[in-house]
Enzyme design. Structure first.
Site, short mmCIF file in Angstrom:
data_model
loop_
_atom_site.label_atom_id
_atom_site.label_comp_id
_atom_site.label_asym_id
_atom_site.label_seq_id
_atom_site.Cartn_x
_atom_site.Cartn_y
_atom_site.Cartn_z
N CYS A 1 -1.57 7.43 9.12
CA CYS A 1 -0.39 6.83 9.73
C CYS A 1 -0.76 5.65 10.61
O CYS A 1 -1.67 5.76 11.44
CB CYS A 1 0.32 7.86 10.60
SG CYS A 1 1.30 8.94 9.64
N CYS B 1 0.14 -0.38 15.65
CA CYS B 1 0.23 -0.22 14.19
C CYS B 1 -0.39 -1.40 13.45
O CYS B 1 -0.11 -2.57 13.77
CB CYS B 1 1.70 -0.07 13.82
SG CYS B 1 2.01 -0.13 12.06
N GLU C 1 0.83 -1.20 0.00
CA GLU C 1 0.00 0.00 0.00
C GLU C 1 0.87 1.25 0.00
O GLU C 1 1.94 1.27 0.62
CB GLU C 1 -0.91 -0.02 1.24
CG GLU C 1 -1.83 -1.24 1.23
CD GLU C 1 -2.70 -1.37 2.48
OE1 GLU C 1 -2.84 -0.37 3.23
OE2 GLU C 1 -3.22 -2.46 2.70
N CYS D 1 3.60 8.89 0.15
CA CYS D 1 4.05 8.08 1.29
C CYS D 1 4.30 6.66 0.77
O CYS D 1 3.39 6.00 0.27
CB CYS D 1 2.97 8.09 2.37
SG CYS D 1 3.37 7.07 3.79
N CYS E 1 5.20 -2.78 16.36
CA CYS E 1 4.80 -1.67 17.22
C CYS E 1 3.34 -1.92 17.61
O CYS E 1 2.52 -2.28 16.76
CB CYS E 1 4.96 -0.34 16.51
SG CYS E 1 6.68 -0.04 16.05
N CYS F 1 5.72 -5.88 8.33
CA CYS F 1 6.81 -5.34 9.14
C CYS F 1 7.06 -6.29 10.31
O CYS F 1 6.12 -6.84 10.88
CB CYS F 1 6.44 -3.96 9.67
SG CYS F 1 7.78 -3.19 10.61
S1 SF4 Z 1 5.05 1.66 13.10
FE1 SF4 Z 1 4.33 -0.20 12.03
S2 SF4 Z 1 5.39 -0.19 10.06
FE2 SF4 Z 1 6.49 1.28 11.40
S3 SF4 Z 1 8.13 0.06 12.33
FE3 SF4 Z 1 6.38 -0.07 13.74
S4 SF4 Z 1 5.26 -1.94 13.14
FE4 SF4 Z 1 6.66 -1.40 11.46
#
Ligand code: SF4
Length: 355
Positions: A346, A130, A103, A116, A127, A123
């Site tokens: 975000c 996220c 995306e 972006c 986090c 990932c």
């Molecule tokens: S915010 Fe999301 S995309 Fe960015 S490093 Fe953390 S888990 Fe990965």
């Protein structure tokens, strides 16, 4: 007797979007084609946005005819495109050649267009707030797949904007795929092609300290955005687990060194999560951190993700936090959330779409 023959997939035709001009010169020279043709190809593809070799009239007709057999000019298919009701933000889902999808988002304000970009499919860093982190890491993107995101979004906007910014704040941790990210930036930066200035590029990181130094050494003074989100190790360990490996006492000096090496202020990204990191004490600690390095603070009111236990603070709480920061910190902006209605804001990239 039947011999077992290992099955190998046919070598893929290289994508022009993954080749620096130097690499393209190498490919051309293997076929006895002079180096200046690489310059012409870059001009057609990145300046005139022509991707059909047949239409590249400054090339000899024999070369135009043979190019598609050993160089791929195609872009990933746009599998889905969602736009906000004000028309300012678009989320693109691109289908890659192996079936994976990625995306990317374009955001238009009065002043500029910002693209972006994603650097990975998913990932690994998890986090806790996220959507992408929920996916886990599927794979790194190639430089060509990163450049292709710019081309696909530029096509959509009919290349009306002679200048635009790119930010590596989409899916993935850019510094975990630094080689491909740097290669993509170099391709986009090439003065014979798109000529995108390094100052128009921002790379975000959740805090991979050794790679921050590598980025500084790369000789491209791109902006660095550190996804801070917490002002104590205890909370940051929870929100950004990579903090356990590189805590604040290592991250902040690395960010300071980056700012000094590149002459650029580092952006401290701070997602404000209601009742989690929005106290006056958080604001005071954040201001102290910001004063210790050449920096600016970008406050991002949290964009909710279904299934995650976090909430956006109300407008008064955001305002109170920002007011507490303003007199103490060198520069503070509150990000105007764009794309929330299409799950493009975000932290929301990860296969989410409106019901
Ligand atoms: S915010 Fe999301 S995309 Fe960015 S490093 Fe953390 S888990 Fe990965």
């Amino acid at each position: 007797m039947v011999l077992a023959v290992p099955i190998r997939s046919a070598p893929r035709t290289p994508s022009i979007f993954g080749l620096s001009r130097e690499a393209l010169v190498g490919l051309l020279s293997e076929r006895g084609i002079p180096p200046y043709r690489a310059k012409q190809l870059f001009s057609w593809v990145y300046r005139r946005h022509v991707r059909s070799p047949e239409a590249m009239t400054s090339l000899p007709s024999a070369l135009r005819a043979e190019l598609p057999s050993w160089l791929d000019f195609s872009l990933p298919r746009v599998a889905s495109l969602l736009g906000t009701s004000d028309g300012d933000t678009h989320k693109f889902v691109l289908q890659l050649s192996d079936g994976a999808s990625v995306e990317c988002v374009s955001m238009r304000t009065e002043r500029r267009l910002t693209l972006c970009l994603s650097s990975q499919v998913g990932c690994a860093l998890k986090c806790s707030f996220c959507a992408t982190g929920l996916m886990g890491l599927r794979r790194n993107l190639t430089a060509g797949e990163i450049v292709a995101q710019v081309m696909a979004m530029g096509d959509h906007h009919a290349w009306r904007d002679d200048r635009f910014n790119i930010v590596f704040m989409g899916m993935g941790e850019p510094l975990a795929n630094l080689g491909a990210v740097l290669e993509a930036i170099r391709i986009l930066h090439d003065p014979e092609g798109m000529n995108l200035g390094a100052r128009r590029v921002t790379v975000s990181t959740s805090g991979l300290v050794p790679q921050i130094a590598e980025l500084a050494a790369a000789g491209l003074p791109v902006g660095l955005a550190v996804s801070l989100h917490a002002t104590t190790d205890a909370l940051r360990n929870e929100l950004v687990p990579v903090n356990r490996r590189w805590p604040l006492a290592e991250l902040l000096p690395a960010a300071r060194a980056y700012g000094r090496a590149t002459g650029r202020r580092v952006t401290l990204e701070y997602t404000l999560i209601g009742g989690v990191n929005d106290t006056p004490e958080d604001a005071d600690r954040l201001a102290r951190m910001a004063r210790e390095l050449p920096s600016k603070i970008n406050l991002i009111p949290y964009n909710p993700v279904p299934g995650l236990p976090y909430a956006r603070p109300d407008a008064e709480a955001v305002d109170a936090f920002a007011r507490r920061l303003y007199p103490q910190a060198p520069a503070v902006t509150v990000r105007n959330t764009m794309g929330g209605e299409i799950w493009a804001a975000c932290g929301q990239l990860g296969g989410l779409s409106p019901a």
